[in-house]
Design a protein around this motif. Structure first.
Motif, mmCIF file in Angstrom:
data_model
loop_
_atom_site.group_PDB
_atom_site.id
_atom_site.type_symbol
_atom_site.label_atom_id
_atom_site.label_comp_id
_atom_site.label_asym_id
_atom_site.label_seq_id
_atom_site.Cartn_x
_atom_site.Cartn_y
_atom_site.Cartn_z
ATOM 1 N N PHE A 29 -15.637 -23.926 -6.579
ATOM 2 C CA PHE A 29 -15.185 -25.315 -6.394
ATOM 3 C C PHE A 29 -14.281 -25.748 -7.545
ATOM 4 N N LYS A 30 -14.644 -25.338 -8.771
ATOM 5 C CA LYS A 30 -13.904 -25.766 -9.965
ATOM 6 C C LYS A 30 -12.570 -25.044 -10.103
ATOM 7 N N ASP A 31 -12.564 -23.707 -9.945
ATOM 8 C CA ASP A 31 -11.373 -22.907 -10.240
ATOM 9 C C ASP A 31 -10.660 -22.368 -9.005
ATOM 10 N N THR B 295 -24.050 -20.912 -9.467
ATOM 11 C CA THR B 295 -22.932 -20.714 -10.391
ATOM 12 C C THR B 295 -21.678 -20.268 -9.655
ATOM 13 N N VAL C 193 -20.248 -23.315 -7.910
ATOM 14 C CA VAL C 193 -19.649 -24.268 -8.843
ATOM 15 C C VAL C 193 -18.272 -23.809 -9.296
ATOM 16 N N PHE C 194 -18.152 -22.535 -9.670
ATOM 17 C CA PHE C 194 -16.865 -22.053 -10.170
ATOM 18 C C PHE C 194 -15.842 -21.852 -9.059
ATOM 19 N N TYR D 58 -19.023 -15.294 -14.071
ATOM 20 C CA TYR D 58 -20.030 -16.229 -14.590
ATOM 21 C C TYR D 58 -21.332 -16.159 -13.801
ATOM 22 N N SER D 59 -21.236 -15.967 -12.483
ATOM 23 C CA SER D 59 -22.474 -15.889 -11.690
ATOM 24 C C SER D 59 -23.276 -14.641 -12.054
ATOM 25 N N THR E 233 -13.368 -16.222 -12.223
ATOM 26 C CA THR E 233 -14.525 -16.807 -12.913
ATOM 27 C C THR E 233 -15.799 -16.881 -12.072
ATOM 28 N N PRO E 234 -15.742 -17.161 -10.753
ATOM 29 C CA PRO E 234 -17.006 -17.266 -10.014
ATOM 30 C C PRO E 234 -17.862 -16.008 -10.100
#
Length: 460
Positions: free
Chosen positions: A421-423, A415, A418-419, A433-434, A429-430
């Protein structure tokens, strides 16, 4: 710059000499990894503070001070408060375990599979900690001496790899003490006063900067909270920091000297933020704010003195680089390699070999990454997102299970990736959310799993 270069070369030679003395003291496996578990207050305090305050703390906090003002100190403040909490509340039980790595706690509480899974996350974290400081070393040498970046990385990082490899923790301890003294004198007692003098004094600094520069919350509450989520908790579970805790002679040394080191980190952050603020006044149109530290050193200081401050900056960076390097090597030789060798434990010669190989890997990564704060954030996001929940569960929750820990580590780690990379690496957020995904999966899978038999949360 010839005189400055000579001073830096003398400093580098001194680090190698101390590395040699460390090699002579590192006669056993335990000497190499944890300095024989025999450090007194002065050595422990110096090595603990030097380990935490590295390239990102120095170059990064000056950059934050340049952009945000005094509130840039929160990065170092979060690290310092993490050091205080670790030494006051966790050092005593940790010292009783006589272990070498964070992941051994998870094995005691869960099983060997949990140790292997967490070791992969810890390895990624430790490697990136080394990379951040090697990057900072390269940036400083590049800007000040006009060297190509790859040459700066290989020269500065090469010194770290050599002294870390030959003497392990004893070399790190001896070099850390000298580095602690040099960076305290160079940054807090030379560079900061001279920068304030160049600006025209405190009153002129206040007059030439907006009022927001003197607000302790100008950087934003979301950023301050994120720093604590990442760095405060990261300190509590980082292999590079725990490995220093394991060097303490006893719990009293850890508690008192470690607490002093934590307060020192907060003061260091304030000093670096003020240097960044002075740099904003003296060099208002800096092209790359990542170079704020090197630029203010180059502009403000005379020959010779400049070399001493460069050495002080390198001292901060090298101490953290060597800590990350040895932490990564220790995870490899103590957690991952025995699995491949049928349970056979590592030897002193094997420790040295893998420290050298790990150093080469760190140098290689540093050549392709270019932002010290982003690299540090990447390291702590992976560590905290993947390991904080299972490790706290191992200590405090009797119902925690091995499947829950492994699923939580895997999902938290993925997670975070992913965040990021995304944000982007600078997003909040990483980590949020993780941790959320890790917590939910840990609790759910643990409750659905069979209750562990006879293994209470007594590991720590």
């Amino acid at each position: 710059m010839a005189l400055d270069l000579f001073v830096v070369l003398i400093y580098a030679a001194g680090m190698l000499v101390l590395g040699y003395y460390g090699m002579r003291r590192a006669k056993t496996h335990e000497d190499y990894l944890v300095a024989g578990r025999n450090l007194g207050p002065s050595l422990y305090m110096g090595t603990m503070a030097a380990t935490v305050l590295g390239g990102a703390s120095t170059v990064g906090t000056v950059r934050l001070g340049y952009v945000h003002g005094i509130s840039g100190f929160w990065l170092c403040a979060a690290l310092g408060m993490g050091i205080i909490a670790l030494n006051l509340f966790l050092a005593k039980p940790l010292l009783k375990l006589k272990i070498f790595t964070v992941t051994q706690v998870l094995e005691k509480r869960y099983n060997p599979m949990a140790r292997q899974a967490s070791a992969v996350i810890m390895l990624a974290y430790a490697l990136m900690i080394g990379v951040t400081s090697i990057l900072a070393i390269g940036t400083v040498l590049q800007v000040l001496f006009g060297l190509p970046f790859w040459v700066s990385v290989l020269l500065g990082g090469g010194v770290v790899v050599v002294y870390s490899t030959i003497g392990g923790m004893w070399s790190l301890t001896l070099t850390d003490i000298v580095q602690f003294v040099i960076k305290t004198v160079g940054l807090m007692f030379i560079l900061l006063p001279i920068c304030l003098y160049r600006v025209g004094g405190w009153d002129e600094l206040v007059a030439k900067l907006p009022a927001s520069s003197f607000s302790f919350t100008a950087i934003g509450w979301d950023t301050i909270i994120t720093y604590f989520m990442i760095y405060f908790f990261g300190i509590l579970i980082g292999q590079d920091i725990w490995q220093r805790v394991f060097t303490a002679r006893d719990e009293k040394v850890a508690q008192y000297a470690g607490t002093f080191a934590g307060f020192y980190c907060v003061l260091y952050g304030l000093a670096c933020a003020l240097i960044g603020m002075a740099a904003h006044v003296l060099i208002p149109d800096l092209d790359n704010v990542n170079n704020a530290f090197a630029a203010i050193v180059k502009l403000s200081l005379p020959d010779g003195i400049r070399g001493l401050v460069i050495a002080a900056a390198l001292a901060a960076m090298m101490s953290t680089a060597s800590a990350g390097l040895l932490a990564a090597s220790t995870v490899l030789t103590e957690d991952l390699l025995p699995r491949l060798r049928g349970g056979k434990q590592s030897s002193l010669s094997l420790n040295r070999l893998f420290t050298l190989l790990t150093g080469a890997t760190v140098l290689g990564i540093a050549l392709v990454v270019n932002d010290v704060i982003s690299a540090l954030t990447l390291a702590y996001n992976l560590l905290v997102g993947g390991m904080l929940i299972p490790l706290i569960g191992a200590i405090f929750w009797k119902r925690a299970s091995t499947p829950g820990a492994i699923v939580s580590m895997a999902l938290g780690f993925v997670t975070a990736l992913v965040f990021m990379f995304k944000d982007g690496l600078d997003a909040n957020t990483p980590i949020y959310y993780s941790l959320a995904v890790g917590l939910v999966s840990f609790v759910a899978v643990s409750l659905l799993s069979r209750k562990p038999q006879g293994v209470a949360a007594r590991a720590v």
